[in-house]
Design an enzyme around this catalytic site. Structure first.
Site, mmCIF file in Angstrom:
data_model
loop_
_atom_site.group_PDB
_atom_site.id
_atom_site.type_symbol
_atom_site.label_atom_id
_atom_site.label_comp_id
_atom_site.label_asym_id
_atom_site.label_seq_id
_atom_site.Cartn_x
_atom_site.Cartn_y
_atom_site.Cartn_z
ATOM 1 N N GLU A 23 -3.700 -1.047 -2.994
ATOM 2 C CA GLU A 23 -2.664 -1.853 -2.331
ATOM 3 C C GLU A 23 -2.130 -1.157 -1.086
ATOM 4 O OE1 GLU A 23 -2.523 -4.777 -3.263
ATOM 5 O OE2 GLU A 23 -3.495 -4.577 -5.210
ATOM 6 N N HIS A 50 -4.198 -1.886 1.884
ATOM 7 C CA HIS A 50 -3.973 -3.192 2.497
ATOM 8 C C HIS A 50 -2.946 -3.127 3.632
ATOM 9 C CE1 HIS A 50 -6.533 -5.888 0.387
ATOM 10 N NE2 HIS A 50 -6.033 -5.638 -0.799
#
Length: 815
Positions: free
Chosen positions: A472, A475
């Site tokens: 994550e 990202h």
């Protein structure tokens, strides 16, 4: 594009006519109503008209990025109506200024969108009015009104002008457009002044209602007599409220049974949260004032760390903003009774040691000028360049606070530091991490300044949690700071994040190079096995990373487009774009060498942050940087053909996969599997031999990923005895392992009908809903009455809290 799309079709329509008008800024003023399960209030949209209709370039006169401060003082607050039914009290004294206004939520096919020419900004005025089309779904729009920005004194000070009495309507409109253009194009150093003026403009009473209509996927707004986009109101306020079952917003309860609401990151993104322009090209900034019960916490994708301000008894207001233009789909909100997880001992000393890295190393690679539109960019701030750990917080329901403090919180600074050591400057100044309810449909979701994580990452040791955090965090660069210009190219986000998940996690663990390489290869084998299985059990058209192929990135003359397979429920649970994208990046790394490859990515981030890209942008830059790849015979067309435009397994991957079986960690697993197979054979021969087998076999400790592979190999065995399964569970304490391990354990239980362990399957289906959909299918496919009863019983107990998409898929399996 087909004018009246069926919502049940696979393709997702993006109807906003962004080639004519583009949103530059949103101001949201919303109130959260838990009792009614709606969010109500208004949104103000600041537009610019697009003369060329196609180019994605910086507006003329924009200045390069400059250093700015990172806080914005809010000196005033504003309260929207406590209930959306009061919205009519704002603007024009509550009176209708246009009798043709539509005040209902028409769920009918729009007459306005019935032909292409209705949305065309024609060169010569015709008989048709220009229609502004916004992406919208599952909203009750109450009123749309024009707002006159010229009544805000500061607007005129931007240009040294002053208002004059008795201006003609045409001249007044022209001056307003000019003033808004000056506001929207203020240089980055003036962002405080700009945001303050945005707020002031958003609070001006409406100066006339605009007629509108709705269909299933869009909101269409007109102003009678306006034929061209450039003359359409550039400042519009929309009063609306969401619907309890709107697909962008999830109303549920947390693990402590307290009510909460959060955006879902669903295939339709935020169009059921607010009317917006969904195409990625519509990159905008936003400010949001959110009212909620005073006992609630409001988290949002904003740069600032908001503090609640009580506005009336029982109600607090939270204000957030962003200065970096982002697609509307990245806007995220979560409201609930969460509490912050903090370490009892001060973490300051450890954080301080991680706060900065070598300034010489980082700054030497960050002198490139920014290519994006002007905004306060962290990549040009020396302090941000060396900030290895950005400020971060962790929030969770009360019952998961201690687990979050034990597992999640200590990992965050190490994962952030690892990411910084590889890619450099963090694109965003802070990070909130939220442990979302059990019904969340995936292990994680990243948005600007906020990350959602499933409770499943907290189980077992720290391996799954650390790896998911790294995914994550990746990202922030790939998917957020650098976005895909065409949503069908999901691999640009997910494939890149999967690749860097491994790189970051090995750095966070400070693994020696040899050990890191061995773990990379082990992970590659696991993903290879998963990819093979997916490709064997999915439609070919869903296996292509560029389903639009040479048409990728193209839109209609108005800017509208379709996301191929965007609504296909099968695609939601597929990982082909994660896996094939990851293997393409591994393949390219093998051609270049890891050290040079990672240095290239640092350069790539420097050049493309703040922008939207297509596959060819990345590949062209790579091939130009490393011409030796071309000399080896690898061309752009070959990459398209083998990896992006064809279904099935890429040819280069077939050649590489055999080598992973020779990996040392894989060989260790194979030896342990052989022991278990021999153990199982002896286990069936009788009590004495069984006891002797248990006493003689010594099983080694294995890494979490090795354990996953071991269980996958055992799943290929036709038969395992109950005794073997019991010994297996006891030897590795499988019920206490992470969710990836326990998922394989549950598959073994179901395959071999290990009834004594059905409780483990039941617990998994209830607590690990993000990963449990596949298991429902396994329980039903064996046509065993007890297993089918278990599936139906678990579904009945959790169906109310399940993600709607997961719920629909499971219902089709078991009912």
């Amino acid at each position: 594009m087909e004018p009246n799309l069926d919502p049940s079709k696979d393709d997702l329509p993006l109807r906003a006519n962004t080639n004519h008008m583009l949103v530059r800024h949103y101001v949201l003023d919303l109130a959260v109503h838990f009792q009614r399960k709606v969010i109500s209030g208004n949104i103000v949209l600041f537009f610019e008209s697009r003369k060329d209709g196609h180019k994605l370039c910086n507006p003329a006169g924009r200045e390069p990025c400059v250093q700015t401060v990172s806080c914005f003082p809010v000196t005033t607050t504003y309260s929207p109506p406590s209930d959306a039914s009061n919205a009519g009290a704002c603007g024009s004294g509550g009176k209708d200024t246009d009798k043709n206004c539509n005040h209902g939520n028409m769920e009918t096919t729009s007459r306005i969108f019935s032909s292409k020419k209705d949305c065309r900004d024609t060169a010569e005025p015709g008989n048709e009015d220009f229609v502004l089309v916004l992406d919208c779904c599952d909203l009750s729009v109450l009123k749309v009104e024009e707002v006159d920005a010229t009544v805000v004194p500061g607007i005129w000070e931007l240009d040294g002008q002053c208002t004059e009495d008795g201006l003609s309507q045409e001249r007044s409109n022209r001056q307003q457009r000019h003033a808004l253009h000056k506001l929207e194009t203020l240089p980055a150093r003036s962002w405080r002044e700009q945001h303050d003026l945005f707020l002031q403009c958003s609070r001006v009473p409406g100066c006339g209602e605009l007629p509108f209509e709705m269909d299933s996927w869009s909101l269409q707004i007109r102003k009678p007599g306006i034929k061209r986009a450039r003359y359409f109101p550039h400042l519009v306020r929309i009063w609306y409220e969401t619907k309890p079952d709107g697909a962008s917003v999830r109303w549920t309860k947390d693990q402590s049974t307290r009510p909460c609401v959060y955006t879902m990151g669903s295939p339709i993104n935020n169009r059921a949260l607010f009317p917006c322009q969904e195409p990625p090209v519509a990159m905008s900034t936003w400010q949001a004032n959110i009212q909620a019960p005073e006992e609630c916490l409001v988290l949002l994708s904003g740069e600032n760390t908001a503090e609640p301000v009580q506005i009336k008894e029982g109600v607090s207001s939270w204000f957030y903003y962003v200065t970096m233009p982002m697609p509307a789909s990245t806007f995220t909100i979560a409201v609930g009774h969460w509490i912050e997880a903090k370490l009892e001992d001060s973490f300051t000393s450890q954080e301080d040691s991680l706060l900065t890295s070598s300034a010489e190393e980082t700054c030497s690679s960050s002198q490139l000028p920014c290519s994006h539109m002007d905004y306060p960019c962290r990549f040009q701030k020396p302090a941000a360049q060396v900030q290895a750990v950005i400020p971060h917080r962790v929030f969770a329901p009360h019952c998961l606070k201690e687990k979050s403090q034990e597992i999640l919180l200590p990992l965050l600074p190490h994962c952030l530091t690892a990411a910084h050591s590889v890619l450099g400057t963090h694109p965003f100044p802070r990070l909130d991490v939220l442990l979302v309810p059990a019904g969340f449909s995936s292990l994680g979701m990243a948005s600007p300044h906020i990350m959602f994580l499933s409770q499943s990452v907290l189980a077992g040791k720290k391996h799954l949690c650390g790896a998911r955090l790294c995914h994550e965090i990746a990202h922030a660069w790939f998917g957020l700071a650098i976005g895909a210009q065409d949503w069908t190219e999901e691999w640009i986000s997910e494939g890149f994040a999967t690749f860097f998940e491994d790189v970051f996690w090995s750095n966070a663990q400070k693994l020696p190079q040899k050990e890191a390489t061995e773990q990379y290869e082990l992970k590659a084998l696991l993903r290879w096995r998963r990819l093979r299985e997916e490709l064997q059990n999915s439609e070919e058209e869903l296996q292509v990373l560029r389903p639009n192929r040479e048409q990728t990135g193209e839109v209609s003359p108005s800017g509208a487009s379709l996301v191929k397979h965007g609504l296909n429920p099968s695609k939601i649970f597929m990982q082909v774009h994660y896996l094939k994208g990851y293997f393409l990046l591994r393949f390219l790394s093998s051609k270049i060498g890891e050290e040079h490859y990672l240095k290239f990515f640092r350069l790539f981030v420097q050049k493309t942050h703040g922008q939207l890209i297509l596959s060819q942008d990345f590949l062209h830059m790579l091939l130009e940087k490393f011409p030796e790849i071309k000399r080896q015979g690898l061309t752009l067309d070959m990459i398209y053909e083998d990896w992006l435009d064809s279904p099935g397994i890429p040819k280069p991957l077939l050649e590489e996969s055999d080598a992973w079986l020779e990996n040392q960690l894989v060989q260790e697993v194979k030896r342990e599997v052989a022991k278990w197979i021999q153990f199982n054979q002896r286990n069936r021969k009788g009590t004495k031999r069984k006891r002797r087998a248990e006493e003689q076999v010594i099983f080694k400790e294995v890494l979490p990923d090795q354990l996953v592979l071991l269980l996958e190999f055992l799943l290929e065995e036709e038969s395992l005895s109950v005794g073997t399964l019991r010994w297996l569970e006891g030897r590795y304490c499988l019920c206490e392992q992470d969710a990836e391990v326990r998922h394989r354990w549950c598959e073994l239980i179901v395959k071999h009908k290990h009834t004594a362990a059905y409780k483990d399957v039941e617990q998994f289906l209830k607590k690990d809903q993000a990963m449990g959909v596949y298991l429902y299918g396994e329980l039903m496919v064996h046509e065993d009455a007890r297993q089918q009863g278990l599936a139906k019983s678990c579904f009945r107990s959790v169906h109310e809290e399940m993600d709607p998409t997961s719920k629909k898929v499971v219902e089709e399996m078991i009912l």
